[in-house]
Enzyme design. Sequence first.
Site, PDB file in Angstrom:
ATOM      1  N   ASP A 117       1.276  44.427  22.722  1.00 13.91           N
ATOM      2  CA  ASP A 117       1.722  45.593  23.081  1.00 13.91           C
ATOM      3  C   ASP A 117       1.304  45.725  24.622  1.00 13.91           C
ATOM      4  O   ASP A 117       0.242  45.478  24.910  1.00 13.91           O
ATOM      5  CB  ASP A 117       0.985  46.572  22.188  1.00 13.91           C
ATOM      6  CG  ASP A 117       1.283  48.126  22.524  1.00 13.91           C
ATOM      7  OD1 ASP A 117       2.405  48.256  22.650  1.00 13.91           O
ATOM      8  OD2 ASP A 117       0.030  48.531  22.835  1.00 13.91           O
TER       9      ASP A 117
ATOM     10  N   GLU B  54       5.442  42.184  25.433  1.00  8.35           N
ATOM     11  CA  GLU B  54       6.021  43.671  25.909  1.00  8.35           C
ATOM     12  C   GLU B  54       5.808  43.700  27.337  1.00  8.35           C
ATOM     13  O   GLU B  54       4.715  44.288  27.689  1.00  8.35           O
ATOM     14  CB  GLU B  54       5.515  44.800  24.967  1.00  8.35           C
ATOM     15  CG  GLU B  54       6.267  46.073  25.369  1.00  8.35           C
ATOM     16  CD  GLU B  54       5.662  47.321  24.820  1.00  8.35           C
ATOM     17  OE1 GLU B  54       6.587  48.410  24.517  1.00  8.35           O
ATOM     18  OE2 GLU B  54       4.510  47.423  24.353  1.00  8.35           O
TER      19      GLU B  54
END
Length: 717
Positions: free
Chosen positions: A371, A408
């Site tokens: 993330d 990401e």
Amino acid sequence: MSKQPQSEIKGDELVGKGHVVKSDSRKINTSSELPDRTTGRSTPLGATVVEGGVNFSLYSRTAAEVELLLFDSVNDGTPARVIRLCPAENRSYFYWHVFVPDVKPGQLYGYRIDGPTDLSSGLAFDSNKLLLDPYARGVAVPQDYQRTLAYEPGDNTATAIKGVVVDSHDYDWEGDLPLNTPASRTIIYELHVRGFTRHPNSGLTADKRGTYAGLIEKIPYLQELGVTAVELLPVFHFDPQDCPPGKVNYWGYAPISFFAPHPGYSSRLDHQGPVDEFRDMVKALHRAGIEVILDVVFNHTAEGDEQGPTLSFRGIDNRTYYILEEDGARYANFSGCGNTLNANHPVVRRMIVDSLRYWVEEMHVDGFRFDLASILSRDESGKPHPNPPVLWDIESEPALAGTKLLAEAWDAAGLYQVGSFVGDAWNEWNGRFRDDIRDFFIGASGSVRSAADRMVGSPEIYGHKEREVEHTINFVTCHDGFTLNDLVSYNEKHNAANGEDNRDGSDDNRSWNCGVEGPTSDPQIEQLRNRQIKNFLASTLLSLGVPMILMGDEVRRTQQGNNNAYCQDNEISWFDWSLLEQHTDLHRFVRFLCARRSQRELSHEQFPVSLNALLNNAKKAWHGTQLDRPDWSDHSHSLAFQATLTTNEMQFFLIMNAYWESLEFELPQLEVNRWRRWIDTSLVSPEDIVELEDAPEILTDSYLAADRSVVLLYASI
């Protein structure tokens, strides 16, 4: 923490070399007769079960005093034993350690740490707070856990999260091994462990809904759908109370432990239960041929900003674990969540790699999605580093060789690295695929050229890296944003339920409601929405790269227009299993696509099945409505793609028509056979996608593609 003369004992206490005596006011024996082993060892970090007891080790550079507290019950406000670590005997360098005999797996524990408090220097010790071991393999949460008590003055022991001693090797994996599914056959299904089975209509008993065990029972559904990997939203233990008042942190992007599975997802009540139930889930998924990828959050923690709670890292070594502003009192906030983990500090780098290695070696997971991964490229001052040590540590760690690494490649402060993320082994969530394919199918001006590039692996983005097309993770929807149903049903976000006056969530949705905002009974609009959903799914699953689809998109799961449902632990977010019966046509469409995408063997007789592998090696050509004349102009809304694989004597012709009228496309001439229609999203099920042996022949030299449709033809040559 309370300071006692070493000659006085209150409760069970370990002093000096770790000798435990009872509370009978005896003087502590610190003679050399004490066994040296009771001092413990600095390695490994955390609570490690060894012969005769447990070794505890903790890093804290600036701590003055450290106490290890042992508890009989998670709700206890008074520890069963307090073990004070003597700096002279129980500290090596900046590691505090002690061996405690007769402690067994399941033991609850925590730390109290005292030291200087000088916020201008980044020192934030609070000896009244019970702290969670950053390396705890298990956690236990009191019934009356209160996040607020961790930042208000006073003792919070009774309501604090406690670590659990776990024997990592006491589990029978029954020969389980990594699946190592090739990227060319990988289809990722992003799901939320709780949301996947929590709905009352899931068909599960109440104790299994929303749990690792519940997911096990739904594995046949995943097998039938045809996905090869599940990407689980965060399962590291997180703080559900890290959210606005009256809400709950549902997504789990609020970690407070990087080693312990979230106990709220376990159906078992014993403290070891969440660890073993998670392993049961991984083992069962592997038996079904499905890999497990974890969404990991190494960019921030649930301790929030300078007004946040002291749960672990802040009270252990604040300026080691976090990036601080120049004044030392405030946290850099590149995550948008109040703080930023100091990922390139040597100690934090080690913790991150140790965590990943643990989940691979002891929990058997197959990969990780990082993330806000661009934060990991920031140095200790917050500036982007050209060669971030932590990223190379991860990539070069032998235990992670072959592990899927997904980034990401952006953060909340504007560092966007899609196409430029550092490293050789990383795949990237391709946010530009999402945006450009959305733009194409809503008819945005100038979107054709970008959409074409995305469909063939985004060479415009990744061509300079000279990598396989699997470097790109292609998706149109994910947990963050609209579901696929809502993407074609809403022009605007509808986040009022989040309690932030609709200010939260992205305004850049690139969506189109097909004529009506929200649900409608108009059959023509519903037909158009269904077609658009199939267009998005076909584009994702036929594109070059690794496709990812969002939980429930295959049955038109809706969040009622909420594009930021992070705090909605209710039917807004849960998988509604009644939709499977309502949208059998769409479910069938996805199953057929997945079946051909993920098959193992190339067979001329049964169709060249691994489409990704096939198209990657094919001779490619672009067309428009006329052969060899693609229209790349800003006003164009259609394209055609031809792929020829001479080794398998197969051809494909893909038509993507985002125009609001039907268009006639010339077809390449074939010497022997005819083109056959496998997919046409404008047709009603079961004609929208057919069994290959049933694919009808095209008897003309052109194909009329309906408005807003995707067509795939194939032929033998």
